[in-house]
Design an enzyme around this catalytic site. Structure first.
Site, PDB file in Angstrom:
ATOM      1  N   GLU A  15       0.782  -1.313   0.013  1.00 55.88           N
ATOM      2  CA  GLU A  15       0.081   0.015   0.092  1.00 55.88           C
ATOM      3  C   GLU A  15       0.752   1.309   0.024  1.00 55.88           C
ATOM      4  O   GLU A  15       0.401   2.182  -0.528  1.00 55.88           O
ATOM      5  CB  GLU A  15      -0.882   0.041   1.218  1.00 55.88           C
ATOM      6  CG  GLU A  15      -1.799  -1.091   1.209  1.00 55.88           C
ATOM      7  CD  GLU A  15      -3.125  -0.820   0.152  1.00 55.88           C
ATOM      8  OE1 GLU A  15      -3.258   0.257  -0.317  1.00 55.88           O
ATOM      9  OE2 GLU A  15      -3.672  -2.098  -0.083  1.00 55.88           O
ATOM     10  N   CYS A  24      -6.387   7.163  -5.942  1.00 54.11           N
ATOM     11  CA  CYS A  24      -5.975   5.862  -6.073  1.00 54.11           C
ATOM     12  C   CYS A  24      -6.287   5.683  -7.622  1.00 54.11           C
ATOM     13  O   CYS A  24      -7.019   6.403  -8.181  1.00 54.11           O
ATOM     14  CB  CYS A  24      -6.425   4.811  -5.278  1.00 54.11           C
ATOM     15  SG  CYS A  24      -8.146   4.299  -5.603  1.00 54.11           S
TER      16      CYS A  24
END
Length: 147
Positions: A15, A24
């Site tokens: 991550e 994202c």
């Protein structure tokens, strides 16, 4: 089961830590180690900033939800690394997507490893676009699953 140190570090490495909200590849505001929601279950917003301590707290609280989702939905015995890989996958795609995935069905049916790995490899899109970061993450999750 619970994630071990290897599993926790695996997810954090995948991550990456971001203390300022970012979009994202799927276009969702995200913060910390890939979190799209805050501790109070409000969505992450543009411009939001957190401290590292807040990121740790958020991660520790949210990861329990994903461990629970894997424990609830997987009906077969897993190795620690297979559990770690499935929690990483669940953390990335979401609990509902995991619970309805063919990957989960294959795991629960004790399908062969190649059949399971084919299912991991299907989860590499943001919208209709193949994302290299997801292709590579799935490869690492497969390696972890089988180790």
């Amino acid at each position: 089961m619970k994630l071990d140190k290897n599993g926790l570090e695996f997810i954090q490495n995948e991550e990456g830590l971001r203390l300022k909200a970012y979009k994202c590849p799927a276009g969702v505001w995200t913060i910390g180690w890939g979190n799209t929601y805050n501790l109070n279950n409000t969505p992450v917003k543009e411009g939001q900033v957190i401290t590292k301590d807040e990121a740790v707290s958020l991660f520790e609280n949210k990861i329990k939800l994903y461990e629970s989702a894997v424990n609830k939905n997987v009906k077969v015995t897993l190795t620690q690394n297979a559990f770690n890989a499935l929690v990483s996958f669940c953390y990335n795609v979401g609990m509902f997507a995991f619970a309805s995935s063919t990957l989960l069905k294959k795991v629960n049916s004790k399908a062969s490893l190649p059949e399971i790995f084919i299912e991991f490899k299907k989860w590499v899109h943001a919208g209709k676009v193949i994302i290299d970061v997801l292709v590579n993450r799935r490869k690492r999750e497969i390696e972890l699953y089988k180790s």
